[in-house]
Design a protein around this motif. Structure first.
Motif, PDB file in Angstrom:
ATOM      1  N   ILE A  54      -3.777  -4.080 -11.597  1.00  0.00           N
ATOM      2  CA  ILE A  54      -3.594  -3.305 -10.354  1.00  0.00           C
ATOM      3  C   ILE A  54      -3.019  -4.462  -9.251  1.00  0.00           C
ATOM      4  N   ARG A  58       0.412  -3.144  -8.640  1.00  0.00           N
ATOM      5  CA  ARG A  58       0.416  -2.472  -7.117  1.00  0.00           C
ATOM      6  C   ARG A  58       0.665  -1.141  -7.196  1.00  0.00           C
ATOM      7  N   THR A  80      -3.704   0.000  -3.004  1.00  0.00           N
ATOM      8  CA  THR A  80      -4.010   0.594  -4.066  1.00  0.00           C
ATOM      9  C   THR A  80      -5.267   1.405  -3.988  1.00  0.00           C
TER      10      THR A  80
END
Length: 94
Positions: A54, A58, A80
């Motif tokens: 993550i 992104r 996010t």
């Protein structure tokens, strides 16, 4: 400590699999990212591999489950939006 994945997927293997993900879009995984939507049994049960993916990729949205106590909860990592949908599913306004 319990595995953040199913019995046959290690963090190392998850890191390898997620390394090929190009980023962006929507990330759908079983385990929540470590430290987010993953509190259960007095410890964090999330995956460092998911957290790293993550942070690197992104995505606009990351969907997870695994930690039933966090069903329906939401967090943010950078830009996010991260949702723990839980075992019964969750309706989400996008």
């Amino acid at each position: 400590m319990p595995s953040p994945w199913s019995w046959n997927l290690t963090e190392e293997r998850a890191t390898e699999l997620l390394a090929g993900w190009p980023g962006g879009g929507v990330l759908v995984v079983h385990s929540p990212p470590h430290g987010y939507l993953d509190s259960g049994f007095g410890t964090h049960l999330g995956s460092q591999a998911v957290l790293s993916a993550i942070e690197r990729g992104r995505p606009v949205l990351a969907l997870c489950g695994h930690v039933h106590q966090c069903q329906g909860h939401e967090a943010t990592i950078g830009e996010t939006r991260v949702l723990n949908l839980g075992p019964r599913g969750t309706f989400v306004d996008l």
